[in-house]
Design a protein around this motif. Structure first.
Motif, PDB file in Angstrom:
ATOM      1  N   ILE A  12     -27.017  47.915  31.459  1.00  0.00           N
ATOM      2  CA  ILE A  12     -25.838  46.960  31.925  1.00  0.00           C
ATOM      3  C   ILE A  12     -26.608  45.587  32.969  1.00  0.00           C
ATOM      4  CG2 ILE A  12     -24.067  45.652  32.834  1.00  0.00           C
ATOM      5  CD1 ILE A  12     -22.536  48.747  32.364  1.00  0.00           C
ATOM      6  N   ARG A  13     -26.427  44.792  32.778  1.00  0.00           N
ATOM      7  CA  ARG A  13     -27.050  43.620  33.617  1.00  0.00           C
ATOM      8  C   ARG A  13     -26.062  42.426  33.960  1.00  0.00           C
ATOM      9  NH1 ARG A  13     -30.645  46.558  34.465  1.00  0.00           N
ATOM     10  NH2 ARG A  13     -32.236  47.225  32.685  1.00  0.00           N
ATOM     11  N   VAL A  14     -25.777  42.339  34.922  1.00  0.00           N
ATOM     12  CA  VAL A  14     -24.276  41.254  35.357  1.00  0.00           C
ATOM     13  C   VAL A  14     -25.923  39.907  35.892  1.00  0.00           C
ATOM     14  CG1 VAL A  14     -22.540  41.455  37.160  1.00  0.00           C
ATOM     15  CG2 VAL A  14     -24.017  43.550  36.224  1.00  0.00           C
ATOM     16  N   PHE A  15     -25.394  39.244  35.695  1.00  0.00           N
ATOM     17  CA  PHE A  15     -25.538  37.779  35.673  1.00  0.00           C
ATOM     18  C   PHE A  15     -24.472  37.110  36.647  1.00  0.00           C
ATOM     19  CE2 PHE A  15     -28.255  38.354  31.761  1.00  0.00           C
ATOM     20  CZ  PHE A  15     -29.712  38.375  33.218  1.00  0.00           C
ATOM     21  N   VAL A  16     -24.554  36.286  37.649  1.00  0.00           N
ATOM     22  CA  VAL A  16     -23.319  35.855  38.796  1.00  0.00           C
ATOM     23  C   VAL A  16     -23.952  34.619  38.693  1.00  0.00           C
ATOM     24  CG1 VAL A  16     -22.430  37.414  38.948  1.00  0.00           C
ATOM     25  CG2 VAL A  16     -24.340  36.932  40.639  1.00  0.00           C
ATOM     26  N   MET A  17     -23.005  33.237  39.380  1.00  0.00           N
ATOM     27  CA  MET A  17     -23.836  32.060  40.081  1.00  0.00           C
ATOM     28  C   MET A  17     -23.807  32.149  41.322  1.00  0.00           C
ATOM     29  SD  MET A  17     -23.653  29.630  37.122  1.00  0.00           S
ATOM     30  CE  MET A  17     -23.746  28.123  37.431  1.00  0.00           C
ATOM     31  N   PRO A  18     -23.851  31.234  41.783  1.00  0.00           N
ATOM     32  CA  PRO A  18     -23.812  31.784  43.388  1.00  0.00           C
ATOM     33  C   PRO A  18     -23.018  31.334  44.249  1.00  0.00           C
ATOM     34  CG  PRO A  18     -25.883  29.379  43.084  1.00  0.00           C
ATOM     35  CD  PRO A  18     -25.270  30.201  41.119  1.00  0.00           C
ATOM     36  N   GLU A  62     -25.210  26.837  32.166  1.00  0.00           N
ATOM     37  CA  GLU A  62     -26.767  26.602  30.932  1.00  0.00           C
ATOM     38  C   GLU A  62     -27.713  28.193  31.080  1.00  0.00           C
ATOM     39  OE1 GLU A  62     -24.753  23.479  30.675  1.00  0.00           O
ATOM     40  OE2 GLU A  62     -25.623  24.342  32.480  1.00  0.00           O
ATOM     41  N   GLU A  63     -28.167  28.262  32.326  1.00  0.00           N
ATOM     42  CA  GLU A  63     -29.068  28.987  32.317  1.00  0.00           C
ATOM     43  C   GLU A  63     -28.160  30.727  32.093  1.00  0.00           C
ATOM     44  OE1 GLU A  63     -32.118  31.135  35.519  1.00  0.00           O
ATOM     45  OE2 GLU A  63     -30.590  29.927  36.320  1.00  0.00           O
ATOM     46  N   MET A  64     -27.067  30.822  32.543  1.00  0.00           N
ATOM     47  CA  MET A  64     -25.651  31.721  31.991  1.00  0.00           C
ATOM     48  C   MET A  64     -25.761  31.886  30.992  1.00  0.00           C
ATOM     49  SD  MET A  64     -23.952  33.765  34.045  1.00  0.00           S
ATOM     50  CE  MET A  64     -23.029  33.610  35.042  1.00  0.00           C
ATOM     51  N   LEU A  65     -25.740  31.341  29.352  1.00  0.00           N
ATOM     52  CA  LEU A  65     -25.929  31.760  28.254  1.00  0.00           C
ATOM     53  C   LEU A  65     -27.116  31.693  27.856  1.00  0.00           C
ATOM     54  CD1 LEU A  65     -23.785  30.915  25.576  1.00  0.00           C
ATOM     55  CD2 LEU A  65     -25.100  28.573  26.011  1.00  0.00           C
ATOM     56  N   ALA A  66     -27.860  31.343  28.385  1.00  0.00           N
ATOM     57  CA  ALA A  66     -29.359  31.567  27.823  1.00  0.00           C
ATOM     58  C   ALA A  66     -30.193  33.590  28.486  1.00  0.00           C
ATOM     59  CB  ALA A  66     -30.496  30.545  28.219  1.00  0.00           C
ATOM     60  N   LYS A  67     -29.827  33.861  30.009  1.00  0.00           N
ATOM     61  CA  LYS A  67     -29.983  34.662  30.060  1.00  0.00           C
ATOM     62  C   LYS A  67     -29.104  36.353  29.114  1.00  0.00           C
ATOM     63  CE  LYS A  67     -32.939  34.046  33.269  1.00  0.00           C
ATOM     64  NZ  LYS A  67     -33.957  34.318  33.736  1.00  0.00           N
ATOM     65  N   VAL A  68     -27.701  35.117  29.002  1.00  0.00           N
ATOM     66  CA  VAL A  68     -27.025  36.894  29.230  1.00  0.00           C
ATOM     67  C   VAL A  68     -27.444  36.433  27.248  1.00  0.00           C
ATOM     68  CG1 VAL A  68     -24.255  37.505  27.922  1.00  0.00           C
ATOM     69  CG2 VAL A  68     -25.130  35.970  30.102  1.00  0.00           C
ATOM     70  N   ALA A  69     -27.067  35.389  26.196  1.00  0.00           N
ATOM     71  CA  ALA A  69     -27.273  35.200  24.955  1.00  0.00           C
ATOM     72  C   ALA A  69     -29.142  36.428  24.888  1.00  0.00           C
ATOM     73  CB  ALA A  69     -27.826  33.981  24.926  1.00  0.00           C
ATOM     74  N   ASN A  70     -29.747  36.334  25.779  1.00  0.00           N
ATOM     75  CA  ASN A  70     -31.449  36.990  25.187  1.00  0.00           C
ATOM     76  C   ASN A  70     -32.146  38.039  26.322  1.00  0.00           C
ATOM     77  OD1 ASN A  70     -32.185  34.532  23.637  1.00  0.00           O
ATOM     78  ND2 ASN A  70     -31.859  33.558  25.382  1.00  0.00           N
ATOM     79  N   THR A  71     -30.495  38.746  27.156  1.00  0.00           N
ATOM     80  CA  THR A  71     -30.732  40.311  27.122  1.00  0.00           C
ATOM     81  C   THR A  71     -30.096  41.180  27.055  1.00  0.00           C
ATOM     82  OG1 THR A  71     -31.779  39.074  29.569  1.00  0.00           O
ATOM     83  CG2 THR A  71     -30.723  40.761  30.402  1.00  0.00           C
ATOM     84  N   PRO A  72     -31.413  41.958  26.430  1.00  0.00           N
ATOM     85  CA  PRO A  72     -30.082  42.708  25.898  1.00  0.00           C
ATOM     86  C   PRO A  72     -29.156  43.611  26.998  1.00  0.00           C
ATOM     87  CG  PRO A  72     -32.307  43.270  25.190  1.00  0.00           C
ATOM     88  CD  PRO A  72     -32.128  42.284  26.383  1.00  0.00           C
ATOM     89  N   GLY A  73     -27.678  44.001  26.591  1.00  0.00           N
ATOM     90  CA  GLY A  73     -26.680  44.752  28.050  1.00  0.00           C
ATOM     91  C   GLY A  73     -25.855  43.626  28.951  1.00  0.00           C
ATOM     92  N   ALA A  74     -26.348  42.555  28.602  1.00  0.00           N
ATOM     93  CA  ALA A  74     -25.945  41.794  29.371  1.00  0.00           C
ATOM     94  C   ALA A  74     -24.499  41.098  29.727  1.00  0.00           C
ATOM     95  CB  ALA A  74     -27.071  40.625  29.449  1.00  0.00           C
ATOM     96  N   ILE A  75     -23.975  41.099  30.279  1.00  0.00           N
ATOM     97  CA  ILE A  75     -22.894  40.015  31.175  1.00  0.00           C
ATOM     98  C   ILE A  75     -22.842  39.366  32.048  1.00  0.00           C
ATOM     99  CG2 ILE A  75     -21.820  42.199  32.950  1.00  0.00           C
ATOM    100  CD1 ILE A  75     -19.060  42.340  30.971  1.00  0.00           C
ATOM    101  N   GLY A  76     -22.118  38.379  31.870  1.00  0.00           N
ATOM    102  CA  GLY A  76     -21.480  37.220  32.147  1.00  0.00           C
ATOM    103  C   GLY A  76     -19.989  36.542  32.095  1.00  0.00           C
TER     104      GLY A  76
END
Length: 93
Positions: A12-18, A62-76
């Protein structure tokens, strides 16, 4: 932060905003029912104890969308207006 892998075994790769981003504050308060500082405190406690990994911070939807779309197992999280067919949308109720 309690789960490290998805049921299929992928990481699992978690992405968040500041912490000070309006989207992060809205998501934390409305969906998680915690203030951003409480979420940060929980993350920091797990990271410093060695039992968790800090989420990866992105600077824009926009960066969140790109990272979640291109990182296997990502969530944001994103506003509905920013999501597209490159990501699978989960409804939080």
């Amino acid at each position: 932060m309690r789960l490290h892998t998805w049921p299929d075994g992928s990481a699992i790769r978690v992405f968040v905003m500041p912490d000070d981003a309006p989207l992060h504050a809205a998501f934390s308060k409305e969906k998680l029912n915690v203030f951003p500082y409480q979420l940060r405190s929980a993350w920091d406690r797990l990271v410093f104890s060695g039992t968790g990994q800090a989420p990866i911070t992105v600077t824009s939807p926009e960066e969140m969308l790109a990272k979640v779309a291109n990182t296997p197992g990502a969530i944001g999280y994103l506003p509905k207006s920013k999501s597209d067919s490159s990501v699978h949308v989960l409804q939080i109720k």
